[in-house]
Structure formats: structure tokens, C-alpha cells
Design an enzyme around this catalytic site. Structure first.
Site, PDB file in Angstrom:
ATOM      1  N   CYS A  15       0.840  -1.197   0.000  1.00  0.00           N
ATOM      2  CA  CYS A  15       0.000   0.000   0.000  1.00  0.00           C
ATOM      3  C   CYS A  15       0.873   1.244   0.000  1.00  0.00           C
ATOM      4  CB  CYS A  15      -0.903   0.007   1.230  1.00  0.00           C
ATOM      5  SG  CYS A  15      -1.995  -1.416   1.338  1.00  0.00           S
ATOM      6  N   ARG A  67       1.908   1.153  -5.883  1.00  0.00           N
ATOM      7  CA  ARG A  67       1.998   0.351  -4.667  1.00  0.00           C
ATOM      8  C   ARG A  67       0.685  -0.366  -4.348  1.00  0.00           C
ATOM      9  NH1 ARG A  67       6.635   2.050  -1.721  1.00  0.00           N
ATOM     10  NH2 ARG A  67       5.857   0.834   0.043  1.00  0.00           N
ATOM     11  N   TRP A 124      -3.562  -2.050  -1.669  1.00  0.00           N
ATOM     12  CA  TRP A 124      -3.490  -3.380  -2.272  1.00  0.00           C
ATOM     13  C   TRP A 124      -4.037  -4.334  -1.233  1.00  0.00           C
ATOM     14  CZ3 TRP A 124      -0.031  -7.801  -1.650  1.00  0.00           C
ATOM     15  CH2 TRP A 124      -0.104  -8.711  -2.716  1.00  0.00           C
ATOM     16  N   ASN A 147       0.143   0.841   6.170  1.00  0.00           N
ATOM     17  CA  ASN A 147       0.737  -0.091   5.219  1.00  0.00           C
ATOM     18  C   ASN A 147       1.408  -1.202   6.016  1.00  0.00           C
ATOM     19  OD1 ASN A 147       2.011  -1.393   3.052  1.00  0.00           O
ATOM     20  ND2 ASN A 147       3.777  -0.032   3.155  1.00  0.00           N
ATOM     21  N   GLY A 148       1.037  -2.447   5.753  1.00  0.00           N
ATOM     22  CA  GLY A 148       1.615  -3.579   6.459  1.00  0.00           C
ATOM     23  C   GLY A 148       0.545  -4.541   6.922  1.00  0.00           C
ATOM     24  N   GLU A 173      11.692 -15.764 -16.919  1.00  0.00           N
ATOM     25  CA  GLU A 173      11.147 -14.403 -16.915  1.00  0.00           C
ATOM     26  C   GLU A 173      10.036 -14.239 -17.952  1.00  0.00           C
ATOM     27  OE1 GLU A 173      10.537 -10.345 -16.085  1.00  0.00           O
ATOM     28  OE2 GLU A 173      11.244 -12.059 -14.928  1.00  0.00           O
ATOM     29  N   LYS A 224       6.085 -13.125 -17.157  1.00  0.00           N
ATOM     30  CA  LYS A 224       5.336 -12.060 -17.837  1.00  0.00           C
ATOM     31  C   LYS A 224       4.045 -12.594 -18.449  1.00  0.00           C
ATOM     32  CE  LYS A 224       7.981  -8.506 -17.054  1.00  0.00           C
ATOM     33  NZ  LYS A 224       8.684  -9.080 -15.879  1.00  0.00           N
ATOM     34  N   GLU A 243       1.667 -12.772 -15.534  1.00  0.00           N
ATOM     35  CA  GLU A 243       1.293 -11.469 -14.985  1.00  0.00           C
ATOM     36  C   GLU A 243       0.353 -10.683 -15.895  1.00  0.00           C
ATOM     37  OE1 GLU A 243       5.098  -9.888 -12.402  1.00  0.00           O
ATOM     38  OE2 GLU A 243       5.155  -9.661 -14.580  1.00  0.00           O
ATOM     39  N   HIS A 288      11.751 -35.198 -17.822  1.00  0.00           N
ATOM     40  CA  HIS A 288      11.531 -35.602 -16.431  1.00  0.00           C
ATOM     41  C   HIS A 288      10.149 -35.157 -15.953  1.00  0.00           C
ATOM     42  CE1 HIS A 288      15.631 -37.017 -16.049  1.00  0.00           C
ATOM     43  NE2 HIS A 288      16.041 -35.884 -16.591  1.00  0.00           N
ATOM     44  N   LYS A 335       3.437  -3.530  -7.467  1.00  0.00           N
ATOM     45  CA  LYS A 335       4.839  -3.446  -7.860  1.00  0.00           C
ATOM     46  C   LYS A 335       5.783  -3.551  -6.672  1.00  0.00           C
ATOM     47  CE  LYS A 335       7.621  -1.125 -11.326  1.00  0.00           C
ATOM     48  NZ  LYS A 335       7.450  -2.195 -12.313  1.00  0.00           N
TER      49      LYS A 335
END
Length: 576
Positions: A2, A27, A74, A100-101, A461, A465, A468, A484, A571
């Protein structure tokens, strides 16, 4: 996670809080709100949605007052509703808080308070009621100290007191900074909250609190003892640029990668040259090199391990959230933390554990003056600039560029020249093909990406993406692991993307395995397949990831998804 902002002064309150929240909405963008003090009364405006949407609905910019607190959320405790949005009020409407937390023992704290009316499902609301209850028998400052000592978990809190016309700011585990202006005081989760207004800041350490009123501010520790803290001058005044004709920030930011790399190279060769040398010396002087990071930064750390091994430096990496469970460090260990925001809670926890065990700490960050930077023995800034989109693109490229620069200093011969221009060419020559491929893949449920050596982290990566941005289940994996287990999932027309930097018999063998099962084989290679690359195998990871970024973007665009603000993501992750 947040974002918090606060202000005490004579500015246009609503306009300032609105603009500050816009700068912090990376955030969290589930909901947002402000609380302002005007004529002795707290006025709260909050709702679900992004800051701009809430402003259009509730006219945040037109809110008066001389003290104000803002928050962009968030969701963690409690779903995304207007009631769960911050700020939260005490029953008597004397106090408003933004937090925030996570308050881990919020239920225990709540059980101490009888007769209070709760309007949300959040852990945060208990703070307002706790301060209200305790301030009946002690000063507000004493109530803040008592809460500090009883609360468990991570917190950065700004408390607005309408009766005393003060703000209280306190923190443990989550970031909080105080900006100093002319007869005005700013608060923010990071410098970006107020960097357009001042270049002087104080950073709260854990178990410190501040009292802000018309005379200025005072900082104290948890025992109420005043703490002398020298303001730091900073240079982080980055105005949020527009989309400049692009439909989304993500596509704009991919296009900015060449300029970001050039900016980084210039900095590493000039302003940061001494830090680079110090970083290299620390690596040379330690027997054990351990990277730690999360998400995209973890994939960059995998590249760092590869580069250092090529320079005959033994290195390992581990995801930050599991670092203390699987790694052992001592005074002969150098821990290298990588974080875009510099506030990633898991990374900070890994650093704290490492410091207690005697390790030295280096870091690679994007946001200057962040907690990771301040807790490091030496830190390098990757100079990627602001990323509005949640997905890290400029950040990843500049992280691996920085790591390659360090490896070169340690003896890995891999020249860095012309990377920016070649990235521009990769975008220009391949985007039309990528758009067409995106149309073919938009309805796929699963995509597999395989690589070997330095393309394995790139495969990871690209998969991230694809998860996301277009919300596709994707796995990035070592080509050798196909047989495997994963081959059982490769059916007809299942897309498998192979990263092939050269005519390597091992990865080519993997391609034949998936093609024998009639998979949809997509080759990313300079010598085969539909894409065009410069003739430079050693730079192939830089060019390949550009294809992955663009492919994720254009698939999501085909699906009409919220590319810059993907669901459930933030983010900056400041809780574990």
C-alpha cells in the site's frame, strides 16, 4: 504493497494529496482515499478503483484542509470494498489512520477494546480504535508508544488527530519517510510521494515515531527519547510522464529500454564508478557469494550467477522468502540483494538474517534511498527510471546489464557496446511478427518456454510475464528437464517456445522431442524461426527477453486486459 501520503501545510490540500496518491498508485490500486482536517472535523473521501477514477467520482482535488492523509490500497486483510478502503476513523471521529503492512495480532488487540463499532474487515482499523480507547486514560503520544509495544507484524502508520491538530507517524518493517519543506511537512511510503515538493528527507528507522504539528516535527524512539536525525538531500524528482501516444505504459516503457541502458552505462562509468569498484572488491574478498531476490529480480540473479561462474567466481542464488530456510551465511559470505523498489519485505528479511550472521551485504536497486540501499555496505542503482506498469521491463534489462558489467570487471569477456541500438532494431524488425503470433496464442491456456545456460533465466522471466499480463499459465524451464515429467503435458498444438542462441545439439534435441508430439513449436533464434536478431550469441538474452516482453504485451492487448494494472498484483511487496 500500500501507499501512504501525508501533508501539514498551506498547499491546496486536495490537489496535493490527489497528485501524491497518483505517484504512489503503483503500490496498490484496489482502492484509495483521503482524510483531511478542516474546521476541526475530519472529512473522508474513499472508494474502490484507481486514484483517477475516485477523483472523478468524489472530487478529491477540491477538498480543503491544512492537515491531510492519503492511502492507496493493495488488498490483504479484507476484500476490495469501499468500507475496507483507507483511511479509517475512530468511533468518536477524532482520529483517522492510514496503514501499510499487516498487524498480525489485530484480533488480540481488538479483544481489549469493548464497545467499539467497526466498519471494515481490515486489520488496520483496530489502530484507530486502539488509540481512541487508550487516549482516554493517557496522552495520544503515550497511546502510540503503547500500541507500538503491543502490536506485532509490519506497519507504517500515519495518524491524524483532529483535537490536537497533529499527525503522528510511526513504523516497523514497512517504509516511511518524512519530507521537509518551507513551513510544511510531508510524509510518504517513499520519496516519490513528495519528491516534486522538496529535496530534503528523513527516513524513519524501525520503532521510531514522529510528531508533526504547525511548529514542524520531532522524531523519537519507542521509549519516547528524542532522536537527532540529519535531513538527507536527495535527487529523485521524476515527474510521471504520459503515455506519449502509446495505449499502455508497458509498451511505452519497453520502447524506453535503449535509453535506460545508455543512462545506466553512463552512470556506471562516471557517478557510480567507485561503487562499481567497491562492489567488485567485495566479491573478490569473499569466499561465498549468495544472491537473494524475488520475482523478476530473482530471474536477474540467476543471470548474475551464470555471469559470475563464467568469470570463475562461484555463486548461488535463492528466492528471498526461503533464504533463511535453505542458506547458511557467515563472515566469509557476501550477500547480494536485488530489488526494484528496494522495499521488498522478503529481501529485507533475508538481509537482516544475513547481517546477524556476520555477512557483508551489497545490493542492486532502482529506487534510490530505499531501505535495501540504506542497509547495504555498497549499492548500485540501475537507473531504469520510473516504471508505471506493474510488470518490470526496463528494470530487468538494467539489472542484468549491471550484473554483466560486474562480471566483465571480474574477467568475463563479454562486450557491452551497441546493446541499446541493437535492442531498438530487435523491436523494429520483430514487432509485426509478434503481433501476429499474439493473435494465434491469445486463447491458449498453457505455454511452455525452454532454455539452457543463460537462456534458462530468460525462459523463467518470459513465463512470469505471460502469467502477470495476459493471465496465461506458463512455465519457464531447463530444456533438459522436459523428459523428467513435463513431456506428459505436451499434447498436440500446445505452444512450446524454444530459446536457441546457436546450433546447440542439446536444445535442438529438446525441440525435436516436443515437435514429435505435435506441439506448436515456436523458435526464438538468430539462425532459425521467424524472428530476426543481430549476430551476437553472447547478447542473445537481452534480445530474447524483448521478444518475451512484447509477446506478453500483445497477447494481453488482444484479450483487452488491464495491462498496466494486472489483477491482484502490486509493484512493491512490503509484506511477507
Amino acid at each position: 504493497m500500500c501507499g501512504i501520503t501525508g501533508y501539514y501545510g498551506n498547499k491546496n490540500m486536495g490537489k496535493y494529496l490527489y497528485n501524491s496518491l497518483k505517484r504512489l498508485d503503483y503500490r496498490g490500486y484496489d482502492s484509495a482515499g483521503i482524510a483531511t482536517l478542516n474546521n476541526g472535523k475530519i472529512n473522508i473521501k474513499k472508494d474502490t478503483g484507481e486514484v483517477e477514477q475516485i477523483n472523478q467520482k468524489h472530487n478529491l482535488e477540491k477538498t480543503d484542509g491544512k492537515i491531510g492523509v492519503g492511502h492507496t490500497r493493495w488488498s490483504t486483510h479484507g476484500s476490495t470494498t469501499k468500507q475496507n478502503a483507507h483511511p479509517h476513523l475512530s468511533c468518536d471521529e477524532r482520529f483517522a489512520i492510514a496503514h501499510n503492512g499487516i498487524i498480525e495480532n489485530w484480533k488480540d488487540l481488538k479483544s481489549q477494546l469493548n464497545g467499539h463499532r467497526y466498519t471494515s474487515e481490515t486489520d488496520s482499523e483496530v489502530i484507530a480504535h486502539y488509540i481512541e480507547e487508550k487516549s482516554k486514560e493517557m496522552s495520544v503520544e503515550e497511546a502510540v508508544k503503547k500500541f507500538f509495544k503491543e502490536a506485532k507484524g509490519s506497519l507504517a502508520v500515519v495518524l491524524l488527530d483532529s483535537k490536537e491538530e497533529k499527525m503522528y507517524a510511526f513504523k516497523r518493517g514497512s517504509p516511511l519517510a518524512l519530507g521537509i519543506g518551507n513551513d510544511e511537512t510531508f510524509l510518504g511510503s517513499d520519496l516519490y510521494a513528495f519528491s516534486t515538493e522538496t529535496d530534503k528527507a528523513i527516513f524513519f528507522e524501525d520503532d521510531e515515531y514522529g510528531i508533526i504539528d504547525q511548529t514542524g516535527y520531532v522524531i523519537k524512539n519507542i521509549n519516547g527519547e528524542e532522536v537527532e536525525k540529519e535531513p538527507e538531500n536527495f535527487d529523485w524528482d521524476q515527474e510521471e510522464a504520459g503515455k506519449e501516444g502509446y495505449e499502455h505504459y508497458m509498451r511505452k516503457e519497453i520502447g524506453e529500454i535503449p535509453q535506460a541502458v545508455e543512462r545506466l552505462e553512463n552512470s556506471l562509468n562516471s557517478a557510480q564508478e567507485k561503487q562499481v569498484d567497491r562492489f567488485v572488491e567485495l566479491i573478490k574478498n569473499h569466499e561465498k557469494i549468495l544472491f537473494t531476490a524475488s520475482g523478476t529480480s530473482y530471474h536477474a540473479s540467476l543471470m548474475g550467477v551464470y555471469f559470475l561462474n563464467k568469470a570463475d567466481i562461484e555463486a548461488q542464488t535463492l528466492i528471498a522468502s526461503e533464504f533463511k530456510n535453505y542458506e547458511r551465511v557467515d563472515e566469509d559470505t557476501l550477500v547480494i540483494a536485488i530489488s526494484q523498489s528496494g522495499e521488498t519485505k522478503d529481501v529485507l528479511d533475508a538481509m537482516e538474517y544475513s547481517r546477524k550472521e556476520g555477512a557483508d551485504i551489497a545490493s542492486i536497486i532502482n529506487v534510490p534511498y530505499s531501505s535495501v540501499e540504506r542497509e547495504s555496505d555498497v549499492s548500485l542503482r540501475i537507473m531504469a527510471g520510473q516504471e508505471v506498469c506493474v510488470a518490470a521491463t526496463k528494470t530487468f534489462i538494467n539489472q542484468i546489464y549491471t550484473l554483466l558489467k560486474i562480471a566483465n570487471k571480474l574477467g568475463y569477456q563479454n562486450h557491452l557496446e551497441e546493446i541499446p541500438k541493437r535492442i531498438e532494431k530487435v523491436i523494429e524488425k520483430n514487432e509485426p511478427k509478434i503481433k501476429q503470433l499474439a493473435k494465434e496464442l491469445k486463447n491458449k491456456n498453457d505455454i511452455y518456454i525452454i532454455g539452457r545456460g543463460d537462456t534458462y533465466p530468460i525462459a523463467r522471466e518470459i513465463a512470469l510475464k505471460l502469467k502477470e499480463i495476459p493471465y496465461i499459465h506458463a512455465e519457464g524451464m531447463m530444456g533438459g528437464e522436459l523428459k523428467h515429467g513435463t513431456l506428459a503435458l505436451i499434447e498436440e498444438d500446445v505452444p512450446v517456445i524454444s530459446l536457441i542462441p546457436e546450433k546447440n545439439s542439446e536444445i535442438i534435441s529438446n525441440v525435436k522431442e516436443i515437435e514429435a508430439r505435435n506441439a506448436k513449436s515456436i523458435k526464438i533464434s538468430p539462425w532459425t524461426g521467424p524472428f530476426k536478431f543481430p549476430n551476437s550469441n553472447s547478447k542473445f538474452p537481452f534480445y530474447t527477453i524483448i521478444i518475451g516482453f512484447l509477446l506478453s504485451y500483445w497477447i494481453a492487448n488482444e484479450k483487452n486486459l488491464p495491462i498496466d494494472r494486472p489483477r491482484n498484483l502490486s509493484k512493491s511487496i512490503t509484506v511477507s
